[in-house]
Write an enzyme that holds these catalytic residues in place. Structure first.
Site, PDB file in Angstrom:
ATOM      1  N   ASP A  22       1.644   3.938  -8.157  1.00 30.97           N
ATOM      2  CA  ASP A  22       0.546   4.881  -8.437  1.00 30.97           C
ATOM      3  C   ASP A  22       0.133   5.828  -7.293  1.00 30.97           C
ATOM      4  OD1 ASP A  22       0.574   2.745 -10.179  1.00 30.97           O
ATOM      5  OD2 ASP A  22      -1.538   2.247  -9.954  1.00 30.97           O
ATOM      6  N   GLU A 204      -5.773   0.469 -17.195  1.00 31.38           N
ATOM      7  CA  GLU A 204      -5.634   0.628 -15.753  1.00 31.38           C
ATOM      8  C   GLU A 204      -5.942   2.066 -15.349  1.00 31.38           C
ATOM      9  OE1 GLU A 204      -2.184  -2.564 -14.552  1.00 31.38           O
ATOM     10  OE2 GLU A 204      -1.442  -0.650 -15.259  1.00 31.38           O
TER      11      GLU A 204
HETATM   12  C1  FRU Z   1      -0.892   0.446 -12.212  1.00 32.72           C
HETATM   13  C2  FRU Z   1      -1.239  -0.761 -11.356  1.00 32.72           C
HETATM   14  C3  FRU Z   1      -2.716  -0.758 -11.017  1.00 32.72           C
HETATM   15  C4  FRU Z   1      -2.759  -1.569  -9.761  1.00 32.72           C
HETATM   16  C5  FRU Z   1      -1.479  -1.181  -9.077  1.00 32.72           C
HETATM   17  C6  FRU Z   1      -0.829  -2.280  -8.299  1.00 32.72           C
HETATM   18  O1  FRU Z   1       0.437   0.834 -12.131  1.00 32.72           O
HETATM   19  O2  FRU Z   1      -0.857  -1.932 -12.019  1.00 32.72           O
HETATM   20  O3  FRU Z   1      -3.536  -1.254 -12.056  1.00 32.72           O
HETATM   21  O4  FRU Z   1      -3.895  -1.281  -8.982  1.00 32.72           O
HETATM   22  O5  FRU Z   1      -0.600  -0.732 -10.087  1.00 32.72           O
HETATM   23  O6  FRU Z   1       0.253  -1.808  -7.552  1.00 32.72           O
END
Ligand code: FRU
Length: 478
Positions: A22, A204
């Site tokens: 992300d 998310e």
């Molecule tokens: C989304 C996610 C988020 C989390 C991160 C962990 O892709 O799962 O919810 O904060 O990636 O790397």
């Protein structure tokens, strides 16, 4: 093998080495854009998360910077956001220096392993050198978990009407809003979404921001879900509605997708004073992200896209469109009318790499555009009028066998009833981003030799206008 360097995007951000997911903490300050990202410097698959860092003046040419945040005794550094605290509400400012405050999730892997529920908590860090180095707040975490297993990805913005910070947080199957005067003390405001939207997976990486349309203010709530996207895998849905400083009220209960392709996830907007929000997403899909055929680095970001509202009658939607390229990235630009791909040789022959933007404008009709290479691989995409769907077929686009879902054909509905078909696409070495103003679709692929556009199904002399931009790489080729 070349460890994937031949797949390395030329106009998208990718880390020099190792695993990325992300985008995090994106903000703009004094003309510099900062991109942080979920990063594992110890390998090319997901691992203990850090915040990697890159900066840019134009959102296309990025310079990777030293890692900004490292895991600590409270856990890994998961996704989150950053704000420019101009009024020093946090009190972190010193000697007139404006603090930049990052708000992120601390994910405690030991708590998770021990079967606890409350292993994700929200913490903050600040920078007094415009985002280059960071100090974690001694009072972390600032928002404690009340016993919800998925409690993460805080996106914070200043809410001028109520003069407070609003945190939009993903809390399992819904969004929870919190408010704070100083980024340190948070109180719960409301919840949204338990009964609306897509719920094929956990919620998310949300985002909440206002957009103006015809003199009225609207609020957009982005929510990424994994899995449960329109083509399987992970994807980002959005709600259009109102936010009064306490509650989000949607205009309707439609499920809408910001991008129908499989490879745009966890995207949010850049924190900035600029009027039009700019969005960047992670250009991959959790189903196969860790298995794609690049080894030195894994994953790139989407191109920056502007978000605005557009309407057709009562039908309002968020328009996603790629930001214009800086002129220095455009090597040639021209318009062609009524020709067939058997015609002008420029488009085929001057493609140094698989790197261009094209926009076709024509009466609505079925169209397929084909990219091929000397290895007999192909990528076909376009619009099927009989089903009113756009499609991207990457099933024979080179290396596809690393995941059974990867070679599937990707579809998206055409959402506008305009009599003119507009197809705008940007091709990089391993990605295609397709836009018509209402629908967008992002897909990655891994040919074993560079693709070139070599054909289309458009009949000779059909009234189509092609607008072409041949692009220069935004990074030096490896
Ligand atoms: C989304 C996610 C988020 C989390 C991160 C962990 O892709 O799962 O919810 O904060 O990636 O790397």
């Amino acid at each position: 093998s070349d460890s994937g360097e031949a797949h390395r995007p030329m106009i998208h951000f990718s880390p020099e080495r190792h695993w990325m997911n992300d985008p995090n903490g994106m903000f703009e300050y004094k003309g510099v854009y900062h991109l942080f990202f979920q990063y594992y410097p110890g390998g090319n698959k997901w691992g203990p998360m850090h915040w990697g860092h890159a900066t840019s003046k134009d959102l296309f040419r990025w310079k990777e910077q030293p890692i900004a945040l490292y895991p600590d005794s409270l856990g890994y550094i998961f996704s989150g956001s950053a704000v420019v605290d101009k009024n020093n509400t946090s009190g972190f400012g010193k000697d007139g220096k404006v603090p930049i405050v990052a708000i992120f999730t601390h994910h405690d892997p030991k708590g998770a392993d021990a079967g606890k529920q409350d292993y994700q908590n929200q913490s903050i860090a600040y920078s007094l050198d415009e985002g280059m180095t960071w100090t974690k707040y001694a009072g972390n975490p600032v928002l404690k978990n009340p016993g919800i297993i998925d409690f993460r990805d805080p996106k914070v913005r200043w809410h001028e009407d109520t003069r407070q910070w609003i945190m939009t947080l993903a809390t399992k199957d819904r969004i929870t809003f919190f408010a704070s005067p100083d980024l340190k003390n948070w109180k719960k405001l409301s919840e949204f979404g338990e009964k609306v939207g897509a719920h094929g997976g956990v919620w998310e990486c949300p985002d909440l921001f206002p957009l103006r349309y015809k003199g009225k203010n609207y609020w957009v709530l982005l929510v990424s879900i994994n899995p449960g996207g329109p083509n399987g895998g992970s994807a980002t849905q959005y709600f259009l509605g109102d936010f009064n400083g306490k509650e989000f009220t949607p205009r309707d209960t439609l499920t809408r997708w910001l991008d129908y392709g499989p490879d745009n996830y966890a995207g949010v907007t850049i924190s900035s004073d600029k009027q039009t929000p700019v969005f960047i997403g992670w250009m991959s899909d959790w189903r196969y992200a860790q298995d794609v055929p690049t080894t030195r680095w894994r994953s790139a970001m989407t191109l920056p896209r502007t978000l605005s509202i557009q309407g057709e009658g009562n039908n309002l939607a968020v328009r996603t469109y790629p930001l214009d390229f800086p002129t220095s990235l455009i090597s040639t630009r021209y318009t062609l009318k009524n020709f067939t791909f058997g015609g002008p040789p420029d488009v085929y022959n001057t493609q140094k790499d698989s790197l261009l933007r094209m926009r076709l404008t024509m009466p609505v009709t079925s169209v397929a555009i084909q990219c091929t290479n000397g290895k007999g691989e192909k990528l076909v995409f376009g619009y099927d009028h009989s089903t009113n769907q756009y499609f991207i077929d990457r099933s024979e686009a080179g290396n596809t066998d690393f995941h059974p879902d990867f070679p599937k054909i990707i579809y998206a509905p055409r959402l506008t009833s305009s009599k003119t078909l507009e197809l705008d696409f940007i091709l990089d070495r391993s990605s295609l981003e397709l836009f018509d103003g209402w629908t967008s679709m992002t897909a990655i692929f891994f040919p074993t030799e560079t693709f070139r556009i070599t054909g289309s199904s458009i009949p000779y002399n059909f009234p189509v206008e092609w607008y072409v931009e041949m692009l220069n790489p935004a990074r030096s080729p490896a």
